[in-house]
Structure formats: structure tokens, C-alpha cells
Design a protein around this motif. Structure first.
Motif, PDB file in Angstrom:
ATOM      1  N   TRP A 141     -16.739   3.328  11.333  1.00  0.00           N
ATOM      2  CA  TRP A 141     -15.679   3.099  10.358  1.00  0.00           C
ATOM      3  C   TRP A 141     -15.796   4.045   9.164  1.00  0.00           C
ATOM      4  O   TRP A 141     -14.818   4.682   8.763  1.00  0.00           O
ATOM      5  CB  TRP A 141     -15.806   1.649   9.913  1.00  0.00           C
ATOM      6  N   GLU A 165      -3.648  -9.519   6.045  1.00  0.00           N
ATOM      7  CA  GLU A 165      -5.015  -9.335   5.589  1.00  0.00           C
ATOM      8  C   GLU A 165      -5.667  -8.109   6.244  1.00  0.00           C
ATOM      9  O   GLU A 165      -6.471  -7.419   5.625  1.00  0.00           O
ATOM     10  CB  GLU A 165      -5.823 -10.580   5.943  1.00  0.00           C
ATOM     11  N   SER A 166      -5.299  -7.854   7.495  1.00  0.00           N
ATOM     12  CA  SER A 166      -5.967  -6.777   8.243  1.00  0.00           C
ATOM     13  C   SER A 166      -5.292  -5.426   8.071  1.00  0.00           C
ATOM     14  O   SER A 166      -5.902  -4.397   8.306  1.00  0.00           O
ATOM     15  CB  SER A 166      -5.975  -7.100   9.739  1.00  0.00           C
ATOM     16  N   THR A 167      -4.009  -5.426   7.710  1.00  0.00           N
ATOM     17  CA  THR A 167      -3.299  -4.161   7.588  1.00  0.00           C
ATOM     18  C   THR A 167      -3.869  -3.363   6.424  1.00  0.00           C
ATOM     19  O   THR A 167      -4.129  -3.921   5.361  1.00  0.00           O
ATOM     20  CB  THR A 167      -1.796  -4.421   7.347  1.00  0.00           C
ATOM     21  N   PHE A 168      -4.046  -2.055   6.642  1.00  0.00           N
ATOM     22  CA  PHE A 168      -4.572  -1.230   5.562  1.00  0.00           C
ATOM     23  C   PHE A 168      -3.572  -1.173   4.425  1.00  0.00           C
ATOM     24  O   PHE A 168      -2.386  -0.959   4.647  1.00  0.00           O
ATOM     25  CB  PHE A 168      -4.840   0.187   6.065  1.00  0.00           C
ATOM     26  N   ARG A 169      -4.072  -1.355   3.210  1.00  0.00           N
ATOM     27  CA  ARG A 169      -3.195  -1.215   2.057  1.00  0.00           C
ATOM     28  C   ARG A 169      -2.911   0.268   1.815  1.00  0.00           C
ATOM     29  O   ARG A 169      -3.742   1.109   2.107  1.00  0.00           O
ATOM     30  CB  ARG A 169      -3.862  -1.826   0.830  1.00  0.00           C
ATOM     31  N   ARG A 219      -6.592   7.721   5.590  1.00  0.00           N
ATOM     32  CA  ARG A 219      -7.512   8.256   4.577  1.00  0.00           C
ATOM     33  C   ARG A 219      -7.232   9.739   4.317  1.00  0.00           C
ATOM     34  O   ARG A 219      -7.393  10.210   3.191  1.00  0.00           O
ATOM     35  CB  ARG A 219      -8.967   8.080   5.030  1.00  0.00           C
ATOM     36  N   ASN A 272      -7.222  -2.839  10.256  1.00  0.00           N
ATOM     37  CA  ASN A 272      -8.649  -2.626  10.221  1.00  0.00           C
ATOM     38  C   ASN A 272      -9.248  -3.149  11.539  1.00  0.00           C
ATOM     39  O   ASN A 272      -9.015  -4.298  11.895  1.00  0.00           O
ATOM     40  CB  ASN A 272      -9.195  -3.430   9.039  1.00  0.00           C
TER      41      ASN A 272
END
Ligand SMILES: Cc1cc2nc3c(=O)[nH]c(=O)nc-3n(C[C@H](O)[C@H](O)[C@H](O)COP(=O)(O)OP(=O)(O)OC[C@H]3O[C@@H](n4cnc5c(N)ncnc54)[C@H](O)[C@@H]3O)c2cc1C
Ligand code: SF4
Lengths: 415, 64
Positions: free
Chosen positions: A293, A58-62, A11, A37
Motif C-alpha cells: 500500500w 468509508e472505503s472510497t479514497f477521499r 496519489r 482502499n
């Protein structure tokens, strides 16, 4: 240079770009695959049957396209640092000179203080941890969860749903008590018991027993024995700060920051996410870490603005303390919290009745007259948003009162 | 700019409605409603919404 490439680090690089930083960026993180995530690791991942290769995408941060040119070093650890000279040494022997540093190395799971063999004992911090544990959570096995914080309770709920015999050992009087207070904890306990979890509250783990090089249970401080096929240690997490040693920083419980997320005692260094210990301008009191989070994203915004301004030698915009928010899901209940329940001096229902949590409840946490937090139980998100607005307004009003201005040290005049 | 929410993933957390209220809102039943064709000037807001969605259910589709 960004140390730690999970939620907080990611982020921050996005926000550095959003705040106009066009220079090069390097992210160093010690996970082998792109960070995932974490919340599903103690919830959905445990109850699903998907393999790692199915779960990862699905879990990997885009990644945002604006950060595509950032250089990523996976499986690499920051080993030590000299913040005055702006160099960080990596565990692979490389020395990285930089102009600005983002501290985003997060936490590691605390373990029981024992020399008992690690076989049979588990923790969850990463998705890999989750898959290792899941393979052992077979119906009928005895799973003992040590620690009834959010993560321990979620694991307990997932394990009961999988048909395990679950016992939860907790030093305080009930589940999640430190985070949501006694009143709501007392509501959650029978609910979790209905789902098959058995509590041993007010109890501390004593000696662990081992057989054939694996942990098979332990003694509690009241002398009783607990046999276990699986022991899950969910007794909190500790900050990954060793690599910052020797820089004269305050590293007691994470890196101490000012309210613009600058690492105190360093220049052009900011900290974000779970590792950052920062003051609450509204509620005052000691600086604290917020292990939620949403805080990773909220602190990244402030930290990026600060770092961009500091690099340009400009005054950074006045920072507003982010309002903490969190959620947890267990036993078909979703708790959503906004604000700081821990700051409360009294607690009362704003909506619904704690005797019937399934019908939806909103619990207000008051510090004197100030609404410091609201936690909702199984309320739809439009109601949650309503209470979020109330807490935000209360915080705004409070921060405009002279008595709540604990921020006299901002030095802007010298810029 | 096309916005798409994967309803199989979306858990109605409502975080997107805080970041980009012009695009996402939660109706009186607590269910997400959103605009799927969005002006490019809202891109930053939508990217913020993507970031705050705990289940990564929101996508931007640039048709070029
Ligand atoms: C199982 C689990 C479930 C959770 N569920 C929820 C939830 O339901 N709701 C909620 O609000 N929050 C939840 N959280 C909390 C949330 O996931 C964290 O607040 C968030 O991950 C913090 O991000 P971070 O980047 O600050 O730290 P981390 O996620 O800990 O990331 C730090 C990164 O730095 C790396 N690193 C560490 N040391 C070094 C080093 N020396 N050099 C290089 N890299 C290093 C680590 O490998 C890691 O990738 C959960 C956490 C866990 C573990
Ligand atoms: S934040 Fe994500 S999960 Fe929540 S309503 Fe928006 S899209 Fe759905």
C-alpha cells in the motif's frame, strides 16, 4: 493521462499538482465506482455486516481539492497504446492524445489454471469481491484457501472468526513465508492453528472436482481429496500490462522503470504502485515490484516529480528508492514490516521472544551486517517507528558506501 | 486550520507522525497525540499525513 484510477493513480495526480503541474488531467479507470482502499477487503469488510452502500463511503479514497478538476472516466479501460505517438485507445473506442502518461493499472488476481466452473471459486481484489465472498462464509461451511500469502492468511483468519472450517493449502512450508521468512512464518503457523485454521503445507492443488456446474473441492498432489463449499484462490496477482503491448517495453512482471520511475524505453511515461518494477538503489539486485500500500504513495511522489521535470525539459531531482513498508492483521496480531525481509541472509530477535509473540517481538533481517528490514509483532507504533528509523539509517549509511552505488547510468550531463 | 482525527477509525499506525511530526506524534504508550489547531503553513504536511493514513482517519476542517 493517467491509466488506472486507484491508489497509485490517485496519489500521482495529487503529487502532480503538488509539484506545480497546472495542466489538465484525465484519469481512466475500469472500476465502476470510485476506487476503494483495498486492505480492509481481506480484513474488516469480511467480518462486518455493513452493506456495500454503507461500506463504500468509508472505503472510497477521499479526493484532495487540488485534483477536483481532473476528468474521471469510471468503468473505462485502456485498450491499447502507442507510446511513441502518445496516444492511448480506450475500450469504448475513444482515442486519447496526451503529453505525459502515468501507468497505474495495478494487478489482477491470478486464478488456478483450470476449466472447472467458476461457481464456488472466489478471489479478492476489490471490495465487491469481498462482499460476494462474505455472503458465502457461513458458520460451519468448509472453506479452503489456496495460497497462504498475506491476503490468503487474512481471509483464512476472517473465515475462522466467522465460524467456518478453514483449510489452507500452501506450496511452501508455512504462512507468508515468502514475505516474512521461515522463522516468523513458523511462529505464525501455530498461532493461526490455535484460531482453527488447518494447514496443508508443501502441497499443490491438482484436479478440481465439479458437481452440478460448481467447484466442490479438489485433489492435492499427494493424492488426498479436499471437499469444499467455498474455494478461495489467493495465489498472487499479475500486472495489467496488455494495453502496453507492442511498444517494445520490458513487460515481464510489470513495467520496468528506472530509479526515477520512468518507464524504460518510453519518454514522458512513468509507472507507479503495484505495476512498477523498479531497482533498489541501496540493496541492488534485480528490479522488482513492491506490492504494498505505502509503495503506491511513495512511488507517486517520485514519478510526479519526474514527469513534471520531463514535461518542462528539466533535470529531475535525484530519486531515493522508497523503503518498502507493509502491515497485515490476523488472529489479533498485527505484523508491521519496514525494509526488504526477502533480502536477508540472517534473522534474529531485536526485542522480545518469538516463543511469546503476544508479548511483542521485533525481528531484525540482516543482509551480512546491514539491517535490511525489521518486522514487529504486536508492538505499539512508537516501537515500530523506532525500528523504521533504524532501517532508514542503515539504508542511508549503505547508500553512501561506494560498494552500494549501483546507479551509474544516470544521464544528467546532456540536459 | 483545524485538524481532526476520528478516534473510532484511528488504529495507531503512526504513519502520520512520519509525514507531519510537528502535528502528530505517538506517545510512549503507542497512542496518537496531535495538535488540533495548526498553522496553515503546515497544510502540505498534514495533507501528506492524510494520504499515508491507511484508514483515512485524518480530516482537515477549514472554517470559513
Ligand atoms: C485484498 C487486499 C488487501 C491488501 N492489504 C494490504 C495491507 O494490509 N497492507 C499493505 O501494505 N498492502 C495491502 N494490499 C496492497 C495494496 O492494496 C496495493 O499495493 C495497492 O492497492 C496498489 O495500488 P495501485 O494503484 O498500484 O494498484 P491497484 O489498486 O490494483 O489499482 C489499479 C487500478 O487500475 C484499474 N485498471 C486495471 N487495468 C486497467 C485498464 N486497462 N484501464 C483502466 N484501468 C485499469 C483497476 O481497476 C484498478 O482500479 C492489499 C491488496 C489487496 C488486494
Ligand atoms: S496514520 Fe492514521 S491510523 Fe495511524 S496514527 Fe495516524 S491517524 Fe491514526
Amino acid at each position: 493521462m493517467v491509466a488506472g484510477g486507484s491508489l497509485g493513480g490517485l496519489r500521482t495526480v495529487e503529487q502532480l499538482r503538488a509539484h506545480g503541474y497546472t495542466g489538465s488531467m484525465r484519469i481512466v479507470g475500469d472500476e465502476r465506482h470510485l476506487p476503494c482502499n483495498r486492505p480492509p477487503s481481506s480484513k474488516g469488510v469480511l467480518s462486518s455486516t455493513a452493506s456495500l452502500s454503507e461500506t463504500l463511503p468509508e472505503s472510497t479514497f477521499r479526493q484532495r481539492t487540488s485534483t477536483a478538476d481532473a476528468q474521471r472516466s469510471l468503468g473505462t479501460k485502456t485498450f491499447c497504446s502507442n507510446l511513441a505517438d502518445r496516444v492511448v485507445e480506450l475500450d469504448k473506442g475513444e482515442t486519447v492524445a496526451h503529453h505525459g502518461l502515468v501507468v497505474a493499472t495495478g494487478l489482477f488476481a491470478r486464478r488456478l489454471d483450470t476449466c472447472t466452473p467458476a461457481a464456488g471459486r472466489f478471489v479478492i481484489r476489490t471490495i465487491d469481491d469481498s462482499l460476494v465472498l462474505r455472503a458465502r462464509l457461513r458458520p460451519g461451511i468448509r472453506a479452503v484457501i489456496v495460497g497462504a500469502g498475506f491476503i490468503g492468511c487474512e481471509i483464512a483468519a476472517a473465515a475462522t472468526a466467522l465460524g467456518c472450517q478453514v483449510t489452507i493449502v500452501e506450496g511452501s512450508s508455512g504462512p507468508m513465508e515468502n514475505s516474512i521468512g521461515r522463522k516468523l512464518s513458523d511462529t505464525m503457523k501455530p498461532l493461526m492453528e490455535d484460531y482453527g485454521g488447518e494447514f496443508r503445507t508443501g502441497r499443490v492443488v491438482g484436479l478440481l472436482t465439479a458437481l452440478d456446474q460448481r467447484c466442490v473441492g479438489f485433489t492435492l498432489d499427494d493424492g488426498s481429496q479436499l471437499a469444499a463449499d467455498v474455494v478461495v484462490e489467493s495465489i498472487g496477482s499479475l500486472p495489467n500490462v496488455e494495453w502496453l503491448d507492442g511498444n517494445n517495453l520490458d513487460l515481464t512482471d510489470g513495467g520496468l522503470c528506472d530509479d526515477s520511475m520512468r518507464v524504460r524505453g518510453a519518454t514522458r511515461a512513468v509507472a507507479v504502485g503495484d505495476i512498477a518494477r523498479f531497482p533498489d538503489q541501496v540493496l541492488g539486485g534485480d528490479a522488482r515490484r513492491v506490492e504494498h500500500w505505502a509503495t503506491a504513495g511513495d512511488t507517486a511522489k517520485i514519478a510526479a516529480a519526474t514527469l513534471v521535470a520531463d514535461l518542462a525539459g528539466q533535470a529531475s531531482p535525484a530519486a531515493v528508492t522508497p523503503t518498502p513498508s507493509f502491515w497485515t492483521e490476523l488472529c489479533e496480531v498485527r505484523l508491521v514490516g519496514v525494509g526488504s525481509p526477502g533480502a536477508a541472509t540472517s534473522v534474529r530477535e531485536l526485542e522480545g521472544d518469538l516463543g511469546h509473540p503476544a508479548r511483542g517481538v521485533a525481528l531484525g533481517y540482516f543482509r551480512e551486517e546491514l539491517l535490511a528490514a525489521v518486522v514487529t509483532v504486536t508492538l505499539p507504533s512508537n516501537r515500530q517507528l523506532h525500528y523504521r528509523g533504524l532501517v532508514a539509517t542503515a539504508r542511508e549509511l549503505a547508500s553512501n558506501l561506494p560498494a552500494f552505488q549501483p546507479n551509474p547510468t544516470r544521464k544528467r550531463e546532456d540536459q | 486550520m483545524k485538524v481532526y482525527v476520528d478516534r473510532n477509525l484511528c488504529d495507531n499506525h503512526g504513519q502520520c507522525a512520519i509525514s507531519a511530526p510537528a502535528v502528530f506524534r505517538i506517545n510512549s504508550e503507542g497512542i496518537l497525540e496531535y495538535e488540533d489547531d495548526v498553522d496553515g503553513s503546515l497544510r502540505n504536511d498534514v495533507e501528506d499525513a492524510i494520504d499515508v493514513c491507511p484508514v483515512q482517519a485524518i480530516f482537515i476542517r477549514d472554517d470559513e
